[in-house]
Design a protein around this motif. Structure first.
Motif, PDB file in Angstrom:
ATOM      1  N   ASP A 170     -58.860  43.808   3.754  1.00  0.00           N
ATOM      2  CA  ASP A 170     -59.787  42.679   3.781  1.00  0.00           C
ATOM      3  C   ASP A 170     -59.062  41.344   3.641  1.00  0.00           C
ATOM      4  OD1 ASP A 170     -59.051  42.596   1.145  1.00  0.00           O
ATOM      5  OD2 ASP A 170     -61.064  42.834   0.315  1.00  0.00           O
ATOM      6  N   GLY A 171     -57.716  41.372   3.593  1.00  0.00           N
ATOM      7  CA  GLY A 171     -56.945  40.149   3.525  1.00  0.00           C
ATOM      8  C   GLY A 171     -56.721  39.629   2.123  1.00  0.00           C
ATOM      9  N   SER A 172     -56.969  40.439   1.104  1.00  0.00           N
ATOM     10  CA  SER A 172     -56.834  39.973  -0.270  1.00  0.00           C
ATOM     11  C   SER A 172     -55.609  40.566  -0.944  1.00  0.00           C
ATOM     12  CB  SER A 172     -58.083  40.315  -1.090  1.00  0.00           C
ATOM     13  OG  SER A 172     -58.212  41.718  -1.256  1.00  0.00           O
ATOM     14  N   LEU A 173     -55.000  39.754  -1.825  1.00  0.00           N
ATOM     15  CA  LEU A 173     -53.994  40.190  -2.775  1.00  0.00           C
ATOM     16  C   LEU A 173     -54.650  40.152  -4.140  1.00  0.00           C
ATOM     17  CD1 LEU A 173     -51.176  40.663  -4.125  1.00  0.00           C
ATOM     18  CD2 LEU A 173     -50.823  38.180  -3.917  1.00  0.00           C
ATOM     19  N   ARG A 174     -54.688  41.291  -4.820  1.00  0.00           N
ATOM     20  CA  ARG A 174     -55.329  41.359  -6.129  1.00  0.00           C
ATOM     21  C   ARG A 174     -54.289  41.736  -7.175  1.00  0.00           C
ATOM     22  NH1 ARG A 174     -61.511  43.309  -4.960  1.00  0.00           N
ATOM     23  NH2 ARG A 174     -61.582  42.569  -2.803  1.00  0.00           N
ATOM     24  N   VAL A 175     -54.224  40.941  -8.224  1.00  0.00           N
ATOM     25  CA  VAL A 175     -53.319  41.207  -9.333  1.00  0.00           C
ATOM     26  C   VAL A 175     -54.142  41.834 -10.445  1.00  0.00           C
ATOM     27  CG1 VAL A 175     -51.689  40.249 -10.976  1.00  0.00           C
ATOM     28  CG2 VAL A 175     -51.851  39.283  -8.676  1.00  0.00           C
ATOM     29  N   MET A 176     -53.743  43.019 -10.854  1.00  0.00           N
ATOM     30  CA  MET A 176     -54.520  43.798 -11.816  1.00  0.00           C
ATOM     31  C   MET A 176     -53.697  44.062 -13.066  1.00  0.00           C
ATOM     32  SD  MET A 176     -56.161  47.589 -11.232  1.00  0.00           S
ATOM     33  CE  MET A 176     -56.832  48.540 -12.604  1.00  0.00           C
ATOM     34  N   ASP A 177     -54.273  43.801 -14.226  1.00  0.00           N
ATOM     35  CA  ASP A 177     -53.709  44.241 -15.492  1.00  0.00           C
ATOM     36  C   ASP A 177     -54.168  45.681 -15.673  1.00  0.00           C
ATOM     37  OD1 ASP A 177     -53.143  44.871 -18.157  1.00  0.00           O
ATOM     38  OD2 ASP A 177     -53.457  42.808 -18.841  1.00  0.00           O
ATOM     39  N   TYR A 178     -53.305  46.625 -15.268  1.00  0.00           N
ATOM     40  CA  TYR A 178     -53.769  48.013 -15.259  1.00  0.00           C
ATOM     41  C   TYR A 178     -53.814  48.620 -16.648  1.00  0.00           C
ATOM     42  CZ  TYR A 178     -48.771  49.416 -15.315  1.00  0.00           C
ATOM     43  OH  TYR A 178     -47.452  49.596 -15.641  1.00  0.00           O
ATOM     44  N   LEU A 179     -53.163  47.997 -17.632  1.00  0.00           N
ATOM     45  CA  LEU A 179     -53.284  48.476 -19.009  1.00  0.00           C
ATOM     46  C   LEU A 179     -54.674  48.175 -19.564  1.00  0.00           C
ATOM     47  CD1 LEU A 179     -49.820  47.373 -20.444  1.00  0.00           C
ATOM     48  CD2 LEU A 179     -50.464  49.591 -19.487  1.00  0.00           C
ATOM     49  N   LYS A 180     -55.259  47.043 -19.142  1.00  0.00           N
ATOM     50  CA  LYS A 180     -56.607  46.671 -19.577  1.00  0.00           C
ATOM     51  C   LYS A 180     -57.668  47.044 -18.548  1.00  0.00           C
ATOM     52  CE  LYS A 180     -54.994  42.706 -22.309  1.00  0.00           C
ATOM     53  NZ  LYS A 180     -55.107  41.238 -22.502  1.00  0.00           N
ATOM     54  N   GLU A 181     -57.243  47.538 -17.386  1.00  0.00           N
ATOM     55  CA  GLU A 181     -58.143  47.937 -16.304  1.00  0.00           C
ATOM     56  C   GLU A 181     -59.022  46.772 -15.856  1.00  0.00           C
ATOM     57  OE1 GLU A 181     -59.819  51.483 -18.395  1.00  0.00           O
ATOM     58  OE2 GLU A 181     -59.041  52.553 -16.637  1.00  0.00           O
ATOM     59  N   GLU A 182     -58.400  45.635 -15.540  1.00  0.00           N
ATOM     60  CA  GLU A 182     -59.159  44.494 -15.052  1.00  0.00           C
ATOM     61  C   GLU A 182     -58.320  43.693 -14.053  1.00  0.00           C
ATOM     62  OE1 GLU A 182     -60.083  42.457 -18.665  1.00  0.00           O
ATOM     63  OE2 GLU A 182     -58.235  41.263 -18.636  1.00  0.00           O
ATOM     64  N   VAL A 183     -58.987  43.131 -13.067  1.00  0.00           N
ATOM     65  CA  VAL A 183     -58.350  42.266 -12.077  1.00  0.00           C
ATOM     66  C   VAL A 183     -58.319  40.853 -12.622  1.00  0.00           C
ATOM     67  CG1 VAL A 183     -58.577  41.248  -9.777  1.00  0.00           C
ATOM     68  CG2 VAL A 183     -58.942  43.696 -10.101  1.00  0.00           C
ATOM     69  N   THR A 184     -57.158  40.220 -12.605  1.00  0.00           N
ATOM     70  CA  THR A 184     -57.012  38.871 -13.149  1.00  0.00           C
ATOM     71  C   THR A 184     -57.033  37.790 -12.084  1.00  0.00           C
ATOM     72  OG1 THR A 184     -54.589  39.027 -13.076  1.00  0.00           O
ATOM     73  CG2 THR A 184     -55.682  39.752 -15.105  1.00  0.00           C
ATOM     74  N   ASP A 185     -56.508  38.080 -10.895  1.00  0.00           N
ATOM     75  CA  ASP A 185     -56.432  37.068  -9.849  1.00  0.00           C
ATOM     76  C   ASP A 185     -56.676  37.702  -8.490  1.00  0.00           C
ATOM     77  OD1 ASP A 185     -55.123  34.386 -11.104  1.00  0.00           O
ATOM     78  OD2 ASP A 185     -54.268  36.165 -12.068  1.00  0.00           O
ATOM     79  N   ILE A 186     -57.313  36.923  -7.615  1.00  0.00           N
ATOM     80  CA  ILE A 186     -57.538  37.338  -6.231  1.00  0.00           C
ATOM     81  C   ILE A 186     -57.088  36.196  -5.321  1.00  0.00           C
ATOM     82  CG2 ILE A 186     -59.202  38.054  -4.486  1.00  0.00           C
ATOM     83  CD1 ILE A 186     -60.951  39.152  -6.700  1.00  0.00           C
ATOM     84  N   PHE A 187     -56.111  36.475  -4.469  1.00  0.00           N
ATOM     85  CA  PHE A 187     -55.628  35.510  -3.479  1.00  0.00           C
ATOM     86  C   PHE A 187     -56.020  36.025  -2.093  1.00  0.00           C
ATOM     87  CE2 PHE A 187     -52.733  35.427  -7.091  1.00  0.00           C
ATOM     88  CZ  PHE A 187     -52.647  34.078  -7.391  1.00  0.00           C
ATOM     89  N   ARG A 188     -56.141  35.094  -1.141  1.00  0.00           N
ATOM     90  CA  ARG A 188     -56.540  35.449   0.221  1.00  0.00           C
ATOM     91  C   ARG A 188     -55.445  35.109   1.217  1.00  0.00           C
ATOM     92  NH1 ARG A 188     -60.831  38.908   0.762  1.00  0.00           N
ATOM     93  NH2 ARG A 188     -62.187  38.586  -1.039  1.00  0.00           N
ATOM     94  N   SER A 189     -55.318  35.952   2.222  1.00  0.00           N
ATOM     95  CA  SER A 189     -54.392  35.644   3.303  1.00  0.00           C
ATOM     96  C   SER A 189     -54.941  34.496   4.140  1.00  0.00           C
ATOM     97  CB  SER A 189     -54.190  36.870   4.195  1.00  0.00           C
ATOM     98  OG  SER A 189     -55.376  37.166   4.918  1.00  0.00           O
TER      99      SER A 189
END
Length: 590
Positions: free
Chosen positions: A348-367
């Motif tokens: 979908d053109g997104s870069l998602r940065v996930m804190d996988y220790l807390k199981e949550e997405v912190t940032d979403i960037f778009r192409s």
């Protein structure tokens, strides 16, 4: 308004893939052997520090389709060329000796980093005592009666070769169509695989080696297939186990797979339905039903739906955790060097940065345009690289939560990006990229260069992302897991809702984004390049048709002055002098 989708990659389908099973024509059923060539004076890479010489070109044998495998029918009635039945050759490299380890830049001190799932007693496993052999899979793959495994070919002198090899040598695991090969790439007989596994109706699309558990008598390899089945393979004992058998946990193909850093048993598989699934190599599988239901799940408002948490007490069977990020396919993910985050790119053109220790997405960037295909972290964890359908490599700063630069040089989709840790320091970074234009590109950028103010021109046209809402537009080359879908990069925080805490960053107009040119661009073959790896003494690539090429690094002492200042000064000058980019947008200087 009707908007045309992104153009397909600009390359010609190789003749080898334009015939055969992909269009229903008869193919030879004779198993061929790998072939190695040692080109002299051809395809050298000229860079400031010296010349990288092409050492050899190992061509992997493409296996014929299994007799029971039905011809692949191209789903696009308007396409005039057949769809190659492959995802391209990828390599997993491992050294078992005291070879010099990959240099790691100093990471930011964040205190103790907990291991994934260590707070859940249900996931606690007894420690492995010193001298005790690690657990291996239960089934012998050579004598397997499974219909999933078609045939296993082992080298007649595999035991002797293992005993005689250098302890500092490098093993390589490579996939090509329905075959999976175990190679010793530092031996004199590197073209002769130690073992080759042929699968019946599945293609291996991704694989990974566990660096934590490897030793001279044990290697843990996981492979994800187009059928969704996952193979845990131990090559030295030739044992294996089948996970997610017949798609009992998730029935879609595995597009990418990787071991969780610091874990002996847990790995993550990205499935084509937009889910990341955490598996335990030693657990049995059970049919999966979501344990947690989100009211916003159907509307797609949440950036992450935790369908099963790692903190769940129900950990007797797989899966360990299930996270749904989107309805589109996850193309790749990469763990950060500090073992806290995972960067994920999607169709979908997104870069998602996930804190996988807390199981949550912190940032979403778009192409800027189209889907993203590949992602990696800098050795110090400060930067993230992505590449995709917009023919660009993009540098993102996690600390500053913004785009740093777009790197223009490819003429088609970018398939892999990677940093060269042996040429990165506290100020200067070297990375490479390869793509469907058959090119290998090398890039340098320095920290000082990136923080210069950008020049904004009042007359610059503020360009926004283009929308490509056609979900069924096909690419000329697609893997066996399905076609890559174009993205809608215009979706931002205004349309996604505010029901989560993730920061959705709007697309930065290209008129205000710095542009970085490559320091080297070279066509290295006649077929698309799909993997890139940097070693201490070499650069390696692999291609769609199975060419594994190795370039020796320049000898020490050649152009040492380049290492001192050219990486920053020369490149800064070239970037500052850039005029305008594609599409008429003005490029700001760095």
């Amino acid at each position: 308004m009707f908007v045309l989708p992104p153009p397909p990659p600009r390359y010609t389908i190789p003749i080898a893939y334009a015939a055969g099973a992909s269009n229903g024509m008869p193919v030879p059923v004779v198993e061929t052997n790998n072939v190695i060539r040692h080109p002299e004076g051809g395809c050298s890479l000229q860079v400031g520090e010296g010349t990288y010489h092409l050492k050899d070109d190992l061509h992997l044998a493409t296996p014929p389709p299994h007799p029971s495998e039905a011809p692949i029918i191209n789903p696009n009635p308007l396409q005039t060329v057949p769809t190659p039945p492959t995802s391209g050759v990828k390599l997993s490299l491992v050294s078992l000796g005291q070879r010099v380890k990959t240099p790691v830049l100093k990471l930011k001190e964040n205190g103790h980093t907990p291991l994934f799932g260590e707070g859940n007693p249900a996931l606690a496993s007894p420690p492995v005592k010193e001298g005790v052999k690690r657990r291996k899979p239960k089934n012998n793959i050579v004598k397997s009666s499974s219909s999933f495994v078609s045939r296993v070919i082992t080298h007649e002198a595999v035991s002797k070769r293992l005993n005689d090899r250098s302890p500092d040598g490098i093993f390589a695991f490579a996939n090509i169509n329905r075959a999976f090969q175990w190679l010793d790439v530092t031996s004199k007989q590197k073209e002769e695989p130690l073992a080759k596994i042929l699968f019946t109706k599945a293609h291996i699309l991704s694989h990974d080696v566990n660096d934590l558990t490897k030793n001279p008598s044990h290697i843990d390899v996981v492979m994800g297939s187009s059928a969704g089945d996952i193979i845990w393979y131990e090559p030295i004992s030739q044992k294996y186990a089948r996970i997610n058998k017949n798609g009992i946990v998730n029935g879609t193909s595995v597009t990418h797979i990787g071991w969780i850093p610091g874990s002996e048993n847990l790995f993550v598989a990205a499935h084509a339905n937009g889910q990341l699934v955490v598996y335990d190599k030693e657990k049995e599988d059970a049919p999966f039903a979501p344990e947690i239901n989100h009211p916003s799940a159907e509307t797609g408002q949440l950036p992450l739906q935790v369908l099963k948490s790692v903190n769940s007490r129900n950990q007797k069977t797989n899966p360990v955790a299930v996270w749904k990020l989107a309805k589109q396919k996850i193309t790749q993910f990469a763990f950060s060097p500090d073992h806290r985050h995972v960067a994920i790119v999607l169709e979908d053109g997104s870069l998602r940065v996930m804190d996988y220790l807390k199981e949550e997405v912190t940032d979403i960037f778009r192409s800027y345009y189209g889907g993203l295909i590949c992602v990696c972290w800098s050795p110090d964890g400060k930067y993230i690289l992505t590449g995709g359908q917009d023919d660009l490599v993009t540098i993102w700063s996690l600390r500053e939560r913004k785009i740093v630069a777009r790197c223009q040089g490819h003429n088609s989709w970018v398939s892999t990006v990677a940093f060269d840790p042996w040429r990165c320091d506290e100020r200067t970074y070297r990375f490479g990229s390869v793509g469907d234009d058959c090119r290998l590109l090398l890039w340098d950028f320095s920290v000082g260069m990136l923080h210069r103010p950008r020049a904004h021109q009042a007359s610059a046209r503020q360009r926004t992302s283009l929308v490509a809402p056609l979900p069924h537009t096909n690419r000329h080359r697609a893997d066996s897991a399905g076609n890559r879908i174009r993205s809608d990069s215009q979706r931002t925080a205004d349309t996604d809702g505010d029901c989560d805490h993730a920061v959705r960053h709007p697309v930065e107009p290209r008129a205000r984004t710095a542009l970085l040119p490559p320091i080297m661009s070279k066509i290295v073959g006649e077929d698309p390049v799909c993997w890139l790896g940097f070693q201490e003494d070499s650069i390696m690539t692999s291609s769609l048709e199975g060419h594994i090429r190795t370039w020796d690094r320049p000898r020490e002492g050649i152009n040492d002055s380049y290492n001192a200042h050219a990486s920053s000064s020369a490149i800064s000058a070239s970037v500052a002098g850039s005029g305008s980019g594609r599409g008429g947008s003005t490029i700001g200087s760095l």
